[in-house]
Motif scaffolding. Structure first.
Motif, PDB file in Angstrom:
ATOM      1  N   ALA A  32       5.080  -4.845  24.671  1.00 36.61           N
ATOM      2  CA  ALA A  32       3.736  -4.605  25.208  1.00 36.61           C
ATOM      3  C   ALA A  32       2.703  -4.579  24.088  1.00 36.61           C
ATOM      4  CB  ALA A  32       3.715  -3.290  25.982  1.00 36.61           C
ATOM      5  N   LYS A  33       3.037  -3.900  23.014  1.00 34.87           N
ATOM      6  CA  LYS A  33       2.138  -3.800  21.863  1.00 34.87           C
ATOM      7  C   LYS A  33       1.892  -5.175  21.255  1.00 34.87           C
ATOM      8  CE  LYS A  33       1.837  -0.359  18.249  1.00 34.87           C
ATOM      9  NZ  LYS A  33       2.501   0.703  17.528  1.00 34.87           N
ATOM     10  N   GLU A  75      -1.420  -9.992  20.351  1.00 36.60           N
ATOM     11  CA  GLU A  75      -1.556 -11.446  20.478  1.00 36.60           C
ATOM     12  C   GLU A  75      -2.789 -11.818  21.297  1.00 36.60           C
ATOM     13  OE1 GLU A  75       2.198 -12.631  22.148  1.00 36.60           O
ATOM     14  OE2 GLU A  75       3.173 -12.695  20.177  1.00 36.60           O
ATOM     15  N   GLN A  76      -3.130 -10.960  22.274  1.00 35.88           N
ATOM     16  CA  GLN A  76      -4.309 -11.205  23.120  1.00 35.88           C
ATOM     17  C   GLN A  76      -5.592 -10.719  22.441  1.00 35.88           C
ATOM     18  OE1 GLN A  76      -3.862 -12.839  26.129  1.00 35.88           O
ATOM     19  NE2 GLN A  76      -1.723 -12.924  25.503  1.00 35.88           N
ATOM     20  N   LYS A  77      -5.425 -10.133  21.239  1.00 36.66           N
ATOM     21  CA  LYS A  77      -6.553  -9.581  20.480  1.00 36.66           C
ATOM     22  C   LYS A  77      -7.314  -8.518  21.283  1.00 36.66           C
ATOM     23  CE  LYS A  77      -7.131 -13.608  17.487  1.00 36.66           C
ATOM     24  NZ  LYS A  77      -5.743 -13.777  17.340  1.00 36.66           N
ATOM     25  N   ILE A  78      -6.519  -7.662  21.940  1.00 34.04           N
ATOM     26  CA  ILE A  78      -7.072  -6.568  22.735  1.00 34.04           C
ATOM     27  C   ILE A  78      -6.920  -5.286  21.921  1.00 34.04           C
ATOM     28  CG2 ILE A  78      -6.786  -5.201  24.834  1.00 34.04           C
ATOM     29  CD1 ILE A  78      -5.658  -7.832  26.114  1.00 34.04           C
ATOM     30  N   SER A  79      -8.039  -4.603  21.703  1.00 34.31           N
ATOM     31  CA  SER A  79      -7.964  -3.379  20.907  1.00 34.31           C
ATOM     32  C   SER A  79      -7.543  -2.212  21.802  1.00 34.31           C
ATOM     33  CB  SER A  79      -9.301  -3.096  20.227  1.00 34.31           C
ATOM     34  OG  SER A  79     -10.300  -2.939  21.191  1.00 34.31           O
ATOM     35  N   LYS A 133       5.162  -5.448  32.516  1.00 26.86           N
ATOM     36  CA  LYS A 133       5.513  -6.700  33.180  1.00 26.86           C
ATOM     37  C   LYS A 133       4.379  -7.641  32.805  1.00 26.86           C
ATOM     38  CE  LYS A 133       8.050  -4.743  37.066  1.00 26.86           C
ATOM     39  NZ  LYS A 133       7.800  -3.304  37.007  1.00 26.86           N
ATOM     40  N   GLU A 134       4.695  -8.637  31.985  1.00 26.22           N
ATOM     41  CA  GLU A 134       3.657  -9.493  31.423  1.00 26.22           C
ATOM     42  C   GLU A 134       2.741 -10.074  32.499  1.00 26.22           C
ATOM     43  OE1 GLU A 134       3.172 -13.305  28.430  1.00 26.22           O
ATOM     44  OE2 GLU A 134       5.024 -12.142  28.370  1.00 26.22           O
ATOM     45  N   LYS A 135       3.307 -10.515  33.620  1.00 29.02           N
ATOM     46  CA  LYS A 135       2.505 -11.106  34.690  1.00 29.02           C
ATOM     47  C   LYS A 135       1.464 -10.102  35.210  1.00 29.02           C
ATOM     48  CE  LYS A 135       3.109 -13.629  39.035  1.00 29.02           C
ATOM     49  NZ  LYS A 135       2.289 -12.867  39.972  1.00 29.02           N
ATOM     50  N   GLU A 136       1.903  -8.855  35.405  1.00 26.78           N
ATOM     51  CA  GLU A 136       0.999  -7.811  35.894  1.00 26.78           C
ATOM     52  C   GLU A 136      -0.098  -7.519  34.865  1.00 26.78           C
ATOM     53  OE1 GLU A 136       1.263  -3.194  37.545  1.00 26.78           O
ATOM     54  OE2 GLU A 136       3.002  -4.087  36.574  1.00 26.78           O
ATOM     55  N   TRP A 137       0.281  -7.456  33.598  1.00 31.26           N
ATOM     56  CA  TRP A 137      -0.703  -7.196  32.546  1.00 31.26           C
ATOM     57  C   TRP A 137      -1.689  -8.367  32.454  1.00 31.26           C
ATOM     58  CZ3 TRP A 137       0.298  -3.736  27.839  1.00 31.26           C
ATOM     59  CH2 TRP A 137       0.979  -2.579  28.232  1.00 31.26           C
ATOM     60  N   GLU A 138      -1.176  -9.580  32.607  1.00 32.58           N
ATOM     61  CA  GLU A 138      -2.028 -10.777  32.560  1.00 32.58           C
ATOM     62  C   GLU A 138      -3.079 -10.722  33.673  1.00 32.58           C
ATOM     63  OE1 GLU A 138      -3.597 -13.793  30.852  1.00 32.58           O
ATOM     64  OE2 GLU A 138      -1.642 -13.234  30.031  1.00 32.58           O
ATOM     65  N   ASP A 156      -8.766  -9.508  32.202  1.00 31.26           N
ATOM     66  CA  ASP A 156     -10.231  -9.463  32.144  1.00 31.26           C
ATOM     67  C   ASP A 156     -10.744  -8.026  32.040  1.00 31.26           C
ATOM     68  OD1 ASP A 156     -10.319 -12.194  32.261  1.00 31.26           O
ATOM     69  OD2 ASP A 156     -10.815 -12.295  34.396  1.00 31.26           O
ATOM     70  N   ALA A 157     -10.070  -7.100  32.703  1.00 35.42           N
ATOM     71  CA  ALA A 157     -10.484  -5.701  32.662  1.00 35.42           C
ATOM     72  C   ALA A 157     -10.177  -5.053  31.312  1.00 35.42           C
ATOM     73  CB  ALA A 157      -9.800  -4.919  33.771  1.00 35.42           C
ATOM     74  N   MET A 158      -9.353  -5.715  30.512  1.00 39.89           N
ATOM     75  CA  MET A 158      -8.981  -5.172  29.202  1.00 39.89           C
ATOM     76  C   MET A 158      -9.975  -5.534  28.106  1.00 39.89           C
ATOM     77  SD  MET A 158      -4.926  -5.937  29.090  1.00 39.89           S
ATOM     78  CE  MET A 158      -3.829  -5.520  30.425  1.00 39.89           C
TER      79      MET A 158
END
Length: 119
Positions: free
Chosen positions: A15-16, A21-25, A107-112, A116-118
């Protein structure tokens, strides 16, 4: 955003890595060193829209040692919150808390779907 994780947990590591990788802080919090409080759990549970049972780490050693599979149904919601707050290892991880959502487990699909909200 807040990521509650256990550093030795392989799912937490995935998850981390995904967030990086998504460059989400995000702010990182060790779930065992800083157990979630009852008030935090109540807020996150409400925000998640999930049954409270989903917040329990049902595959964890502590859960099995306490034989919670059979006992959980007998506890009311308040008792379940107190139990979760008593030991971070009882809480399903990772937990990702955003302004408008809470994701339990990775669950990568759920996080994906919440990408946008991230931002």
């Amino acid at each position: 955003m807040l990521l509650l994780e256990y550093p030795k947990c392989s799912t937490c590591k995935k998850a981390k890595k995904w967030l990086e990788e998504q460059k989400i802080s995000f702010e990182d919090r060790h779930i065992k060193d800083q157990n979630p409080s009852v008030s935090e759990l109540k807020e996150w549970h409400k925000k998640s829209g999930l049954p409270l049972k989903r917040f329990f780490n049902t595959s964890g050693i502590v859960y099995r040692e306490m034989q919670l599979k059979d006992k959980l149904a007998e506890l009311d919601e308040e008792e379940q919150y107190k139990l979760l707050a008593s030991d971070g290892m009882l809480v399903k991880r990772p937990l990702l808390i955003g302004d408008s959502f809470v994701l339990v487990g990775f669950k990568e699909k759920e996080w994906e779907e919440h990408r946008d909200a991230m931002a």
